[in-house]
Design a protein around this motif. Structure first.
Motif, PDB file in Angstrom:
ATOM      1  N   LYS A 141       0.574  -1.019   0.186  1.00 61.85           N
ATOM      2  CA  LYS A 141       0.590  -0.153   0.041  1.00 61.85           C
ATOM      3  C   LYS A 141       0.633   1.266  -0.165  1.00 61.85           C
ATOM      4  CE  LYS A 141      -3.646  -2.398   2.383  1.00 61.85           C
ATOM      5  NZ  LYS A 141      -5.178  -2.114   3.811  1.00 61.85           N
ATOM      6  N   GLN A 142       1.475   1.600   0.653  1.00 55.14           N
ATOM      7  CA  GLN A 142       2.998   2.194   1.030  1.00 55.14           C
ATOM      8  C   GLN A 142       3.450   2.453  -0.477  1.00 55.14           C
ATOM      9  OE1 GLN A 142       2.087   3.948   3.689  1.00 55.14           O
ATOM     10  NE2 GLN A 142       3.533   4.299   4.033  1.00 55.14           N
ATOM     11  N   ASP A 160       5.766  11.390   5.050  1.00 58.76           N
ATOM     12  CA  ASP A 160       5.846  11.560   6.131  1.00 58.76           C
ATOM     13  C   ASP A 160       5.980  10.097   7.124  1.00 58.76           C
ATOM     14  OD1 ASP A 160       5.540  12.601   9.044  1.00 58.76           O
ATOM     15  OD2 ASP A 160       3.301  12.952   8.652  1.00 58.76           O
ATOM     16  N   GLU A 161       6.901  10.051   7.447  1.00 53.78           N
ATOM     17  CA  GLU A 161       7.408   8.431   8.047  1.00 53.78           C
ATOM     18  C   GLU A 161       6.591   7.915   7.741  1.00 53.78           C
ATOM     19  OE1 GLU A 161       8.848   7.912  10.872  1.00 53.78           O
ATOM     20  OE2 GLU A 161       7.674   9.938  12.134  1.00 53.78           O
ATOM     21  N   PRO A 162       6.898   7.270   6.006  1.00 54.61           N
ATOM     22  CA  PRO A 162       6.728   6.479   4.742  1.00 54.61           C
ATOM     23  C   PRO A 162       6.794   4.789   5.336  1.00 54.61           C
ATOM     24  CG  PRO A 162       8.964   7.181   4.125  1.00 54.61           C
ATOM     25  CD  PRO A 162       8.211   8.149   5.519  1.00 54.61           C
ATOM     26  N   THR A 163       8.118   4.935   6.435  1.00 53.79           N
ATOM     27  CA  THR A 163       7.762   3.373   7.133  1.00 53.79           C
ATOM     28  C   THR A 163       6.976   3.170   8.372  1.00 53.79           C
ATOM     29  OG1 THR A 163       9.607   3.688   7.904  1.00 53.79           O
ATOM     30  CG2 THR A 163      10.549   3.580   5.623  1.00 53.79           C
ATOM     31  N   GLU A 173      12.019  -2.331   1.506  1.00 55.99           N
ATOM     32  CA  GLU A 173      11.380  -2.038   0.270  1.00 55.99           C
ATOM     33  C   GLU A 173      11.011  -0.348  -0.120  1.00 55.99           C
ATOM     34  OE1 GLU A 173       8.286  -4.542   0.084  1.00 55.99           O
ATOM     35  OE2 GLU A 173       9.107  -6.385  -0.854  1.00 55.99           O
ATOM     36  N   ILE A 174      10.915  -0.227   1.101  1.00 57.00           N
ATOM     37  CA  ILE A 174      10.975   1.625   0.771  1.00 57.00           C
ATOM     38  C   ILE A 174      11.698   1.793   0.340  1.00 57.00           C
ATOM     39  CG2 ILE A 174       9.961   3.771   1.559  1.00 57.00           C
ATOM     40  CD1 ILE A 174       7.533   1.648   0.481  1.00 57.00           C
ATOM     41  N   HIS A 194      11.312   8.998  12.402  1.00 55.43           N
ATOM     42  CA  HIS A 194      11.823   8.499  13.503  1.00 55.43           C
ATOM     43  C   HIS A 194      12.281   7.388  13.693  1.00 55.43           C
ATOM     44  CE1 HIS A 194       8.469   6.042  14.023  1.00 55.43           C
ATOM     45  NE2 HIS A 194       8.549   5.743  14.572  1.00 55.43           N
ATOM     46  N   LEU A 195      12.430   5.883  12.683  1.00 56.04           N
ATOM     47  CA  LEU A 195      13.150   5.128  12.576  1.00 56.04           C
ATOM     48  C   LEU A 195      14.567   6.304  12.528  1.00 56.04           C
ATOM     49  CD1 LEU A 195      10.678   3.175  10.554  1.00 56.04           C
ATOM     50  CD2 LEU A 195      11.335   2.800  13.069  1.00 56.04           C
TER      51      LEU A 195
END
Length: 304
Positions: A141-142, A160-163, A173-174, A194-195
């Protein structure tokens, strides 16, 4: 080397939802063209508010924002045509296939139909194009949401925070997708997260925001110079429990993959720890000083 121009510039950007309660204070963001810019900060630091201002999702026309060298509010439509974005959760039609979702947005963007196959290939969803979006994993979905953001071939991608919420495979993958977009297509990417360990693997530049203030901006090597983090001593010993008990009152210690990781302030403390252990019959197999990573530096800066 000639300095690259900045895709995004803000000048002394302030913002408040309520009078007297500032959310952003004097933000001077500089995102170089062709960069992957990591925008880091703890929850509530002001990351999403900043990104929403950059996209005009929060209306404040006096905001001093320049994108592509243009005043954002004066040339808003022209600027937005060159930006793709994913803020918070992807907005997808679950009952439609991946291809049908892209077709809906293609019509609104006015893109050629051939662009659908192109973006499906870019995000690695060609084989899943006929599958309903509700049957996609969160990572898929992302990627579909990013494909939608890429339909109009933007020069700038704001994520914004895609993972957020992804499993380790989805995160990889991202990460690989963003690196490819940047390297193969020259897309400038502004990514909040934040990761920290994941961001460290792909960014060329970064900014750290805390309590509404931008407290660092630059490259990772510049961050290393900006703040010298506490050293970490990795130790392998025959009795980790006893070794820990002997020094735990004076040092912060955690176990990582069979090693003791000890926060120290200087190299002299290595000799001090070794001496304590030797005096108490602890066999030392290995002592290694580890280089501080982005997470160490980040925590020191925001806790300063």
């Amino acid at each position: 080397m000639e300095a690259r121009s900045n895709i995004i510039e803000t000048r002394n950007l302030d913002f408040s939802f309520h009078p007297g309660v500032p959310v952003l204070k004097d933000i001077n963001l500089r995102v170089p063209a062709g960069s992957i810019y990591g925008f880091l900060g703890p929850n509530g630091a002001g990351k999403t508010t900043t990104l929403r201002l950059l996209l005009g999702l929060i209306k404040q026309e006096q905001s001093p924002i320049q994108i592509f060298g243009k005043d954002f509010w004066r040339d808003r439509l022209t600027v937005l045509k060159r930006i793709g974005s994913l803020i918070e959760q992807p907005s997808l039609y679950g009952h439609l296939t991946g291809r049908e979702n892209l077709e809906v947005f293609r019509l609104s963007y006015g893109c050629e139909r051939t662009r659908i196959d192109e973006v499906l290939a870019i995000v690695g969803l060609t084989d899943a194009a006929g599958k309903k979006a509700k049957e996609y994993s969160l990572g898929m979905k992302q990627r579909l949401a990013i494909a939608i953001a890429l339909l109009h071939q933007p020069d700038l991608l704001i994520l914004d925070e895609p993972t957020n919420g992804l499993d380790p495979n989805g995160i990889i993958e991202i990460r690989d997708l963003l690196r490819n977009l940047n390297q193969a297509y020259g897309t400038t990417i502004l990514i909040s997260s934040h990761l920290l360990p994941e961001v460290e693997k792909i960014v060329t530049h970064l900014g750290i925001i805390n309590q509404g203030k931008l407290i660092f901006q630059g490259t990772l090597p510049e961050l290393q110079q900006f703040k010298t983090a506490a050293l970490t001593l990795a130790a392998e010993v025959d009795d980790p429990v006893k070794a820990t008990s002997l020094i735990k009152d004076n040092f912060t210690i955690k176990q990582v993959e069979g090693q003791l990781h000890i926060s120290i302030q200087n190299k002299e403390q290595v000799a001090e720890i070794a001496r304590i252990w030797e005096q108490n019959q602890i066999n030392i197999y290995q002592l290694t000083l580890l280089k501080s990573d982005l997470e160490d530096l980040f925590m020191q800066i925001i806790n300063n």
